[in-house]
Design a protein around this motif. Structure first.
Motif, short mmCIF file in Angstrom:
data_model
loop_
_atom_site.label_atom_id
_atom_site.label_comp_id
_atom_site.label_asym_id
_atom_site.label_seq_id
_atom_site.Cartn_x
_atom_site.Cartn_y
_atom_site.Cartn_z
N GLU A 1 -11.89 4.88 40.25
CA GLU A 1 -12.00 3.47 39.88
C GLU A 1 -13.46 3.01 39.86
O GLU A 1 -13.88 2.27 38.96
CB GLU A 1 -11.19 2.61 40.85
CG GLU A 1 -9.69 2.85 40.81
CD GLU A 1 -9.27 4.06 41.66
OE1 GLU A 1 -10.18 4.74 42.20
OE2 GLU A 1 -8.06 4.32 41.77
N ASP A 2 -14.24 3.46 40.86
CA ASP A 2 -15.65 3.09 40.89
C ASP A 2 -16.43 3.74 39.76
O ASP A 2 -17.36 3.15 39.20
CB ASP A 2 -16.26 3.50 42.24
CG ASP A 2 -15.66 2.73 43.40
OD1 ASP A 2 -15.33 1.55 43.21
OD2 ASP A 2 -15.51 3.32 44.49
N GLU A 3 -16.05 4.97 39.41
CA GLU A 3 -16.71 5.64 38.28
C GLU A 3 -16.53 4.84 37.00
O GLU A 3 -17.48 4.68 36.21
CB GLU A 3 -16.13 7.04 38.10
CG GLU A 3 -16.67 7.76 36.88
CD GLU A 3 -15.93 9.05 36.56
OE1 GLU A 3 -15.84 9.42 35.37
OE2 GLU A 3 -15.43 9.70 37.51
N ILE A 4 -15.33 4.34 36.78
CA ILE A 4 -15.07 3.56 35.56
C ILE A 4 -15.95 2.32 35.53
O ILE A 4 -16.54 1.98 34.49
CB ILE A 4 -13.57 3.18 35.50
CG1 ILE A 4 -12.72 4.45 35.32
CG2 ILE A 4 -13.32 2.20 34.36
CD1 ILE A 4 -11.24 4.21 35.41
N VAL A 5 -16.06 1.64 36.66
CA VAL A 5 -16.91 0.44 36.72
C VAL A 5 -18.37 0.79 36.44
O VAL A 5 -19.06 0.11 35.68
CB VAL A 5 -16.77 -0.24 38.10
CG1 VAL A 5 -17.76 -1.39 38.23
CG2 VAL A 5 -15.35 -0.73 38.31
N ILE A 6 -18.85 1.88 37.05
CA ILE A 6 -20.25 2.29 36.87
C ILE A 6 -20.52 2.65 35.42
O ILE A 6 -21.56 2.26 34.85
CB ILE A 6 -20.56 3.47 37.81
CG1 ILE A 6 -20.53 3.02 39.27
CG2 ILE A 6 -21.93 4.06 37.48
CD1 ILE A 6 -20.61 4.15 40.25
N VAL A 7 -19.62 3.39 34.80
CA VAL A 7 -19.83 3.83 33.42
C VAL A 7 -19.88 2.65 32.46
O VAL A 7 -20.78 2.55 31.61
CB VAL A 7 -18.72 4.82 33.00
CG1 VAL A 7 -18.78 5.09 31.49
CG2 VAL A 7 -18.87 6.13 33.77
N PHE A 8 -18.93 1.74 32.61
CA PHE A 8 -18.89 0.62 31.67
C PHE A 8 -19.99 -0.40 31.93
O PHE A 8 -20.63 -0.89 30.99
CB PHE A 8 -17.52 -0.06 31.71
CG PHE A 8 -16.45 0.73 31.01
CD1 PHE A 8 -16.50 0.97 29.65
CD2 PHE A 8 -15.39 1.27 31.71
CE1 PHE A 8 -15.52 1.71 29.00
CE2 PHE A 8 -14.40 2.01 31.08
CZ PHE A 8 -14.47 2.23 29.72
N CYS A 9 -20.22 -0.73 33.19
CA CYS A 9 -21.26 -1.72 33.50
C CYS A 9 -22.65 -1.15 33.31
O CYS A 9 -23.57 -1.88 32.94
CB CYS A 9 -21.08 -2.22 34.94
SG CYS A 9 -19.59 -3.20 35.20
N ALA B 1 -12.33 4.01 27.07
CA ALA B 1 -11.28 3.33 27.83
C ALA B 1 -9.91 3.94 27.56
O ALA B 1 -9.09 4.09 28.47
CB ALA B 1 -11.28 1.84 27.48
N GLN B 2 -9.66 4.31 26.30
CA GLN B 2 -8.39 4.96 25.97
C GLN B 2 -8.27 6.32 26.66
O GLN B 2 -7.19 6.69 27.13
CB GLN B 2 -8.26 5.11 24.45
CG GLN B 2 -8.10 3.79 23.71
CD GLN B 2 -8.05 3.98 22.21
OE1 GLN B 2 -8.30 5.07 21.69
NE2 GLN B 2 -7.72 2.92 21.49
N ALA C 1 -5.45 7.43 29.33
CA ALA C 1 -4.61 8.61 29.16
C ALA C 1 -4.70 9.52 30.38
O ALA C 1 -3.69 10.08 30.83
CB ALA C 1 -5.04 9.37 27.90
N GLN C 2 -5.91 9.66 30.94
CA GLN C 2 -6.07 10.47 32.14
C GLN C 2 -5.33 9.85 33.32
O GLN C 2 -4.74 10.56 34.14
CB GLN C 2 -7.56 10.63 32.47
CG GLN C 2 -8.33 11.45 31.45
CD GLN C 2 -9.82 11.45 31.73
OE1 GLN C 2 -10.29 10.83 32.67
NE2 GLN C 2 -10.57 12.15 30.88
N TRP C 3 -5.35 8.53 33.40
CA TRP C 3 -4.65 7.85 34.49
C TRP C 3 -3.15 8.06 34.39
O TRP C 3 -2.47 8.28 35.39
CB TRP C 3 -4.99 6.37 34.46
CG TRP C 3 -4.29 5.57 35.53
CD1 TRP C 3 -3.19 4.78 35.38
CD2 TRP C 3 -4.64 5.51 36.92
NE1 TRP C 3 -2.84 4.21 36.57
CE2 TRP C 3 -3.71 4.64 37.54
CE3 TRP C 3 -5.64 6.09 37.68
CZ2 TRP C 3 -3.76 4.35 38.90
CZ3 TRP C 3 -5.69 5.81 39.03
CH2 TRP C 3 -4.76 4.95 39.62
N GLU C 4 -2.63 8.01 33.15
CA GLU C 4 -1.21 8.25 32.96
C GLU C 4 -0.85 9.68 33.37
O GLU C 4 0.21 9.94 33.94
CB GLU C 4 -0.82 8.01 31.51
CG GLU C 4 -0.83 6.54 31.11
CD GLU C 4 0.21 5.72 31.84
OE1 GLU C 4 1.28 6.29 32.16
OE2 GLU C 4 -0.03 4.53 32.09
N GLY C 5 -1.75 10.63 33.06
CA GLY C 5 -1.49 12.01 33.43
C GLY C 5 -1.56 12.27 34.92
O GLY C 5 -0.96 13.22 35.42
#
Length: 201
Positions: free
Chosen positions: A122-130, A174-175, A179-183
């Protein structure tokens, strides 16, 4: 927050021209246009938080609509100032490639560092996008204060192009994250038929 103060300083150091520079007046204008609305929103949050939650759908439309108007106004100003006529197709393509390379470098760096430092997904996603975010509203506000003269449209062009490229690339990322989260979600165990037991049981 740091960018509000560092951006005018960097512009003054890197661009030695009459059309750009640092001044206390420019810094004050940036604070008034960017920092003051942010602080006002934070202070009003205890009073308006419940209202915002109840009307989230409508306010989301207003928020996205305001961003759309900012983009429209920026491109319209570029057309009025003749930005598109000053650049050929080759120059525009080269600029887009440079901006794409810059975005790819930042996305790769933030992804690598977040994983190297052991951040949660979750933190990785925030860091990548921000980390790659260059908001058009904030960028245009700073550019309009820091740069003056007939060439201001050219100064704004990289911001406008980078914002569009960033939106398209991050939509794809983001897609992939989704998809990775669903997996990664735990799947229910397969049903094994037993004597006298139906699937509904």
């Amino acid at each position: 927050m740091f960018g509000i103060f560092f951006t005018p300083l960097l512009a003054a150091l890197l661009m030695k021209s009459q059309s750009a520079g640092f001044s206390l007046e420019a810094l004050g204008d940036i604070i008034l246009q960017l920092l003051f609305p942010f602080l006002a929103g934070q202070l009003a949050r205890p009073l308006l938080g419940a209202f915002v939650t109840r009307h989230r759908a409508v306010l989301n439309l207003v928020d996205r609509g305001s961003i759309l108007l900012i983009i429209y106004a920026a491109f319209s100003e570029g057309v009025v100032k003749g930005v598109w006529s000053q650049l050929g197709a080759g120059e525009l393509l080269r600029l887009s490639l440079v901006l794409s390379g810059l975005l790819a470098f930042v996305l790769t760096l933030t992804t690598f560092l977040s994983r190297r430092l052991g951040f949660a997904r979750e933190d990785e996603i925030v860091i990548v996008f921000c980390g790659s975010k260059k908001g058009l509203s904030a960028g245009l506000a700073m550019a309009s204060v820091l740069f003056t003269g007939p060439q201001i449209g050219l100064f704004m062009l990289p911001i406008m192009l980078f914002h569009q490229i960033q939106l398209m690339v991050c939509a794809v990322i983001a897609q992939r994250y989704a998809a990775q989260w669903e997996g990664m979600k735990p799947q229910p165990p397969p049903f094994v038929p037993q004597a006298g037991v139906s699937p509904s049981q």
